[in-house]
Design an enzyme around this catalytic site. Structure first.
Site, PDB file in Angstrom:
ATOM      1  N   ALA A  31       0.812  -1.229   0.000  1.00 37.89           N
ATOM      2  CA  ALA A  31       0.000   0.000   0.000  1.00 37.89           C
ATOM      3  C   ALA A  31       0.843   1.275   0.000  1.00 37.89           C
ATOM      4  O   ALA A  31       0.321   2.357  -0.275  1.00 37.89           O
ATOM      5  CB  ALA A  31      -0.927   0.002   1.215  1.00 37.89           C
ATOM      6  N   GLY A  32       2.149   1.163   0.301  1.00 36.28           N
ATOM      7  CA  GLY A  32       2.983   2.365   0.347  1.00 36.28           C
ATOM      8  C   GLY A  32       3.554   2.744  -1.007  1.00 36.28           C
ATOM      9  O   GLY A  32       4.200   3.781  -1.148  1.00 36.28           O
ATOM     10  N   ILE A  35       1.523   2.343  -6.945  1.00 37.18           N
ATOM     11  CA  ILE A  35       0.142   1.922  -7.180  1.00 37.18           C
ATOM     12  C   ILE A  35      -0.618   1.921  -5.858  1.00 37.18           C
ATOM     13  O   ILE A  35      -1.761   2.383  -5.772  1.00 37.18           O
ATOM     14  CB  ILE A  35       0.083   0.509  -7.801  1.00 37.18           C
ATOM     15  CG1 ILE A  35       0.725   0.497  -9.182  1.00 37.18           C
ATOM     16  CG2 ILE A  35      -1.373   0.005  -7.878  1.00 37.18           C
ATOM     17  CD1 ILE A  35       1.001  -0.880  -9.728  1.00 37.18           C
ATOM     18  N   GLY A  36       0.022   1.381  -4.830  1.00 39.69           N
ATOM     19  CA  GLY A  36      -0.667   1.154  -3.560  1.00 39.69           C
ATOM     20  C   GLY A  36      -1.303   2.409  -2.988  1.00 39.69           C
ATOM     21  O   GLY A  36      -2.426   2.362  -2.467  1.00 39.69           O
ATOM     22  N   ASP A  56       2.564  -2.592   4.142  1.00 35.00           N
ATOM     23  CA  ASP A  56       3.738  -2.505   3.252  1.00 35.00           C
ATOM     24  C   ASP A  56       4.958  -2.776   4.131  1.00 35.00           C
ATOM     25  O   ASP A  56       4.884  -2.630   5.364  1.00 35.00           O
ATOM     26  CB  ASP A  56       3.831  -1.099   2.611  1.00 35.00           C
ATOM     27  CG  ASP A  56       4.722  -1.072   1.366  1.00 35.00           C
ATOM     28  OD1 ASP A  56       5.932  -1.340   1.481  1.00 35.00           O
ATOM     29  OD2 ASP A  56       4.193  -0.800   0.285  1.00 35.00           O
ATOM     30  N   THR A 139       0.830  -7.433  -9.050  1.00 44.38           N
ATOM     31  CA  THR A 139       2.280  -7.535  -9.229  1.00 44.38           C
ATOM     32  C   THR A 139       2.628  -8.331 -10.485  1.00 44.38           C
ATOM     33  O   THR A 139       2.019  -9.356 -10.786  1.00 44.38           O
ATOM     34  CB  THR A 139       2.892  -8.248  -7.987  1.00 44.38           C
ATOM     35  OG1 THR A 139       2.424  -7.582  -6.810  1.00 44.38           O
ATOM     36  CG2 THR A 139       4.408  -8.212  -8.015  1.00 44.38           C
ATOM     37  N   ASP A 171      -5.356  -3.473 -19.313  1.00 44.91           N
ATOM     38  CA  ASP A 171      -5.385  -3.736 -20.762  1.00 44.91           C
ATOM     39  C   ASP A 171      -6.747  -3.368 -21.348  1.00 44.91           C
ATOM     40  O   ASP A 171      -6.835  -2.855 -22.467  1.00 44.91           O
ATOM     41  CB  ASP A 171      -5.064  -5.217 -21.033  1.00 44.91           C
ATOM     42  CG  ASP A 171      -3.731  -5.606 -20.441  1.00 44.91           C
ATOM     43  OD1 ASP A 171      -2.788  -4.796 -20.543  1.00 44.91           O
ATOM     44  OD2 ASP A 171      -3.624  -6.698 -19.853  1.00 44.91           O
ATOM     45  N   ARG A 174      -6.921   0.452 -21.383  1.00 45.28           N
ATOM     46  CA  ARG A 174      -6.112   0.996 -22.488  1.00 45.28           C
ATOM     47  C   ARG A 174      -6.779   0.736 -23.840  1.00 45.28           C
ATOM     48  O   ARG A 174      -6.869   1.643 -24.686  1.00 45.28           O
ATOM     49  CB  ARG A 174      -4.727   0.339 -22.496  1.00 45.28           C
ATOM     50  CG  ARG A 174      -3.816   0.876 -21.426  1.00 45.28           C
ATOM     51  CD  ARG A 174      -2.423   0.263 -21.551  1.00 45.28           C
ATOM     52  NE  ARG A 174      -1.562   0.820 -20.533  1.00 45.28           N
ATOM     53  CZ  ARG A 174      -0.710   0.109 -19.798  1.00 45.28           C
ATOM     54  NH1 ARG A 174      -0.600  -1.213 -19.979  1.00 45.28           N
ATOM     55  NH2 ARG A 174       0.034   0.695 -18.898  1.00 45.28           N
ATOM     56  N   HIS A 198      -1.325 -10.882 -19.384  1.00 43.86           N
ATOM     57  CA  HIS A 198      -0.932  -9.476 -19.202  1.00 43.86           C
ATOM     58  C   HIS A 198       0.558  -9.289 -19.456  1.00 43.86           C
ATOM     59  O   HIS A 198       1.337  -9.095 -18.528  1.00 43.86           O
ATOM     60  CB  HIS A 198      -1.305  -8.978 -17.796  1.00 43.86           C
ATOM     61  CG  HIS A 198      -0.846  -7.558 -17.571  1.00 43.86           C
ATOM     62  ND1 HIS A 198      -1.374  -6.491 -18.246  1.00 43.86           N
ATOM     63  CD2 HIS A 198       0.147  -7.051 -16.790  1.00 43.86           C
ATOM     64  CE1 HIS A 198      -0.752  -5.381 -17.891  1.00 43.86           C
ATOM     65  NE2 HIS A 198       0.178  -5.693 -17.007  1.00 43.86           N
ATOM     66  N   MET A 249      -3.035   2.365 -13.325  1.00 44.24           N
ATOM     67  CA  MET A 249      -3.181   1.022 -12.729  1.00 44.24           C
ATOM     68  C   MET A 249      -4.033   1.067 -11.464  1.00 44.24           C
ATOM     69  O   MET A 249      -4.832   0.168 -11.199  1.00 44.24           O
ATOM     70  CB  MET A 249      -1.801   0.429 -12.416  1.00 44.24           C
ATOM     71  CG  MET A 249      -1.894  -0.972 -11.832  1.00 44.24           C
ATOM     72  SD  MET A 249      -2.764  -2.116 -12.937  1.00 44.24           S
ATOM     73  CE  MET A 249      -4.006  -2.785 -11.850  1.00 44.24           C
TER      74      MET A 249
HETATM   75  P1  NAD Z   1       6.526   0.531  -6.242  1.00 39.55           P
HETATM   76  O1  NAD Z   1       7.948   0.156  -6.132  1.00 39.55           O
HETATM   77  O2  NAD Z   1       6.183   1.970  -6.355  1.00 39.55           O
HETATM   78  O3  NAD Z   1       5.697  -0.054  -5.024  1.00 39.55           O
HETATM   79  C1  NAD Z   1       5.813  -1.371  -4.633  1.00 39.55           C
HETATM   80  C2  NAD Z   1       5.608  -1.423  -3.137  1.00 39.55           C
HETATM   81  O4  NAD Z   1       5.700  -2.786  -2.747  1.00 39.55           O
HETATM   82  C3  NAD Z   1       6.666  -0.650  -2.336  1.00 39.55           C
HETATM   83  O5  NAD Z   1       6.035   0.275  -1.466  1.00 39.55           O
HETATM   84  C4  NAD Z   1       7.401  -1.729  -1.562  1.00 39.55           C
HETATM   85  O6  NAD Z   1       7.824  -1.315  -0.271  1.00 39.55           O
HETATM   86  C5  NAD Z   1       6.320  -2.787  -1.473  1.00 39.55           C
HETATM   87  N1  NAD Z   1       6.833  -4.129  -1.194  1.00 39.55           N
HETATM   88  C6  NAD Z   1       7.910  -4.757  -1.692  1.00 39.55           C
HETATM   89  N2  NAD Z   1       8.029  -5.985  -1.150  1.00 39.55           N
HETATM   90  C7  NAD Z   1       6.981  -6.129  -0.304  1.00 39.55           C
HETATM   91  C8  NAD Z   1       6.531  -7.154   0.544  1.00 39.55           C
HETATM   92  N3  NAD Z   1       7.209  -8.304   0.650  1.00 39.55           N
HETATM   93  N4  NAD Z   1       5.422  -6.959   1.273  1.00 39.55           N
HETATM   94  C9  NAD Z   1       4.726  -5.799   1.181  1.00 39.55           C
HETATM   95  N5  NAD Z   1       5.111  -4.773   0.405  1.00 39.55           N
HETATM   96  C10 NAD Z   1       6.225  -4.939  -0.330  1.00 39.55           C
HETATM   97  O7  NAD Z   1       5.928  -0.276  -7.510  1.00 39.55           O
HETATM   98  P2  NAD Z   1       4.520  -0.036  -8.241  1.00 39.55           P
HETATM   99  O8  NAD Z   1       4.720   0.934  -9.336  1.00 39.55           O
HETATM  100  O9  NAD Z   1       3.495   0.193  -7.215  1.00 39.55           O
HETATM  101  O10 NAD Z   1       4.319  -1.477  -8.929  1.00 39.55           O
HETATM  102  C11 NAD Z   1       4.069  -2.615  -8.153  1.00 39.55           C
HETATM  103  C12 NAD Z   1       3.935  -3.845  -9.051  1.00 39.55           C
HETATM  104  O11 NAD Z   1       2.761  -3.724  -9.876  1.00 39.55           O
HETATM  105  C13 NAD Z   1       5.092  -4.051 -10.022  1.00 39.55           C
HETATM  106  O12 NAD Z   1       5.448  -5.414 -10.040  1.00 39.55           O
HETATM  107  C14 NAD Z   1       4.503  -3.640 -11.367  1.00 39.55           C
HETATM  108  O13 NAD Z   1       5.137  -4.281 -12.442  1.00 39.55           O
HETATM  109  C15 NAD Z   1       3.084  -4.103 -11.209  1.00 39.55           C
HETATM  110  N6  NAD Z   1       2.109  -3.517 -12.135  1.00 39.55           N
HETATM  111  C16 NAD Z   1       1.131  -4.312 -12.617  1.00 39.55           C
HETATM  112  C17 NAD Z   1       0.181  -3.813 -13.482  1.00 39.55           C
HETATM  113  C18 NAD Z   1      -0.916  -4.685 -14.012  1.00 39.55           C
HETATM  114  O14 NAD Z   1      -1.588  -4.286 -14.974  1.00 39.55           O
HETATM  115  N7  NAD Z   1      -1.193  -5.834 -13.435  1.00 39.55           N
HETATM  116  C19 NAD Z   1       0.230  -2.455 -13.863  1.00 39.55           C
HETATM  117  C20 NAD Z   1       1.244  -1.663 -13.344  1.00 39.55           C
HETATM  118  C21 NAD Z   1       2.198  -2.196 -12.477  1.00 39.55           C
HETATM  119  C1  LMR Z   2       1.544  -2.094 -17.361  1.00 39.70           C
HETATM  120  O1  LMR Z   2       0.969  -2.744 -18.227  1.00 39.70           O
HETATM  121  O2  LMR Z   2       1.603  -0.855 -17.369  1.00 39.70           O
HETATM  122  C2  LMR Z   2       2.165  -2.818 -16.200  1.00 39.70           C
HETATM  123  O3  LMR Z   2       2.158  -4.196 -16.405  1.00 39.70           O
HETATM  124  C3  LMR Z   2       3.504  -2.292 -15.823  1.00 39.70           C
HETATM  125  C4  LMR Z   2       4.568  -2.564 -16.849  1.00 39.70           C
HETATM  126  O4  LMR Z   2       5.631  -3.061 -16.456  1.00 39.70           O
HETATM  127  O5  LMR Z   2       4.382  -2.267 -18.024  1.00 39.70           O
END
Ligand code: NAD
Ligand code: LMR
Length: 337
Positions: A31-32, A35-36, A56, A139, A171, A174, A198, A249
């Site tokens: 959550a920190g 995205i969170g 987090d 993730t 997706d 978009r 994805h 996201m």
């Molecule tokens: P970020 O680095 O900004 O945030 C990730 C958070 O996860 C951080 O606050 C970190 O402290 C926390 N974290 C790491 N390990 C942890 C654990 N064991 N327990 C709890 N918290 C933990 O990254 P983000 O931009 O928020 O992206 C997060 C993930 O989402 C990435 O893997 C990214 O590729 C994915 N993502 C998926 C989609 C989708 O369409 N499914 C879209 C965008 C991003």
């Molecule tokens: C996205 O589609 O934006 C996410 O899966 C993040 C990425 O790595 O592209």
């Protein structure tokens, strides 16, 4: 603040807000992060959420203190790194954006070595503390992490494939937005179904099933498909090392979550694409697949087949199945090692 389709979703939620629909306890793991944080904000605005637990390994209590001041009904609590079990306890829905994002030049698969362990460890806690919770995995790489989580549940003897979802909603968002930028239609009225998985070529937008999309042909069609399949890269490159899509996201995650909450609350006809354990292409060795899914009180109620598609989409689907098979096998290998 929300698009017309999003406002409609929220107003449907309010219309349907009998006491039964206002009972969802939600936990966000990660959550920190990028995205969170906005996802937690949007969940705080969702009338279905009664309890919002934010966890987090760093920063969640601060995010929770901030979000908790918003004047909606849910109670928000933040949990520090050593309070994972408490954060998950009693959850109906656990949403996971924990893990590392891409930098320019990386594929989603390059995140595997770090994020597979993060997801495995979080899933192990969930099966111990709240095995019946609905698990929504944001993730990356989603195509490999949903199989990993599923195996963790299977090994613990609590696997219910109807309750584990890979979030592919971005997706859909978009495809719908990008189509509108080509045709000038209102995206609120013309959601595009996206199937497969994805990442890159596993993302298969079905424009032929959209009244506006089927009119897009030739080079314009190819460009549109490419933009949907590689839309994530656009954001990664534009952010130039500062991460990947976070705001769109969070919107997509909250949109999927709202759909799930409505299904769990008993609303009928709630259908959205999501990446789940699916029988549709098992005969081709692909055990997980995103297609339109009807959501209900037990999670997945009905998996819809892909339906009639164009010759071009048949080709896209073939390529997607090859990619998916290898992504799924990679997840399985990791968890069996
Ligand atoms: P970020 O680095 O900004 O945030 C990730 C958070 O996860 C951080 O606050 C970190 O402290 C926390 N974290 C790491 N390990 C942890 C654990 N064991 N327990 C709890 N918290 C933990 O990254 P983000 O931009 O928020 O992206 C997060 C993930 O989402 C990435 O893997 C990214 O590729 C994915 N993502 C998926 C989609 C989708 O369409 N499914 C879209 C965008 C991003
Ligand atoms: C996205 O589609 O934006 C996410 O899966 C993040 C990425 O790595 O592209």
């Amino acid at each position: 603040m929300f698009s017309r389709s999003a406002s409609r979703t929220l107003s449907q939620a309010r219309q349907f807000s009998s006491s039964a629909s206002r009972q969802t306890k939600v936990t966000v793991l990660g959550a920190g992060g990028g995205i969170g944080q906005p996802l937690s904000l949007l969940l705080k605005l969702d009338p279905h959420v009664t309890r919002l637990n934010l966890y987090d390994i760093r920063g969640a209590p601060g995010v929770a203190a901030d979000v908790s001041h918003i004047d909606s009904a849910s109670e928000v609590t933040g949990f520090a790194a050593d309070k994972l079990d408490e954060a998950i306890d009693g959850a109906d829905v656990v949403i996971v954006p924990a893990g590392v994002p891409r930098k320019p030049g990386m594929t989603r698969d390059d995140l595997f070595s770090t994020n597979a362990s993060v997801l495995r460890d979080l899933a192990s806690a969930i099966v111990r503390v709240a095995p019946k919770a609905n698990l929504c995995i944001i993730t990356n790489p989603v195509n490999s992490l949903v199989p990993i989580a599923s195996r963790v549940y299977e090994k613990a003897g609590v696997y219910d494939p109807k309750r584990i979802f890979g979030i592919s909603t971005l997706d859909v968002v978009r495809a719908t937005r990008f189509l509108a930028s080509v045709t000038g239609n209102d995206p609120a009225d013309t959601p595009v179904t996206v199937v497969g998985g994805h990442s890159g070529e596993t993302i298969v937008p079905l424009f032929s099933q959209s009244s506006y999309g089927k009119g897009v042909t030739g080079e314009a069609y190819k460009k549109l498909v490419h933009r949907v399949q590689f839309g994530g890269d656009e954001v990664v490159q534009a952010k130039a090392g500062a991460g990947s899509a976070t705001l769109s996201m969070a919107y997509a995650g909250a949109k999927f979550a709202n759909t799930l909450f409505r299904g769990l609350a008993g609303e009928k006809g709630v259908i959205t694409p999501t990446f789940i354990r699916s029988p549709l292409y098992v005969d081709q060795g692909v055990e997980y697949f995103a297609s339109n899914v009807e959501l209900g009180p037990n999670g997945v109620e009905k998996i819809h087949p892909v339906g009639p598609i164009s010759a071009e989409e048949e080709e896209l689907l073939k390529a997607a199945l090859v990619g998916l098979k290898s992504n799924i096998e990679k997840g399985y290998k990791f968890i069996e090692a």
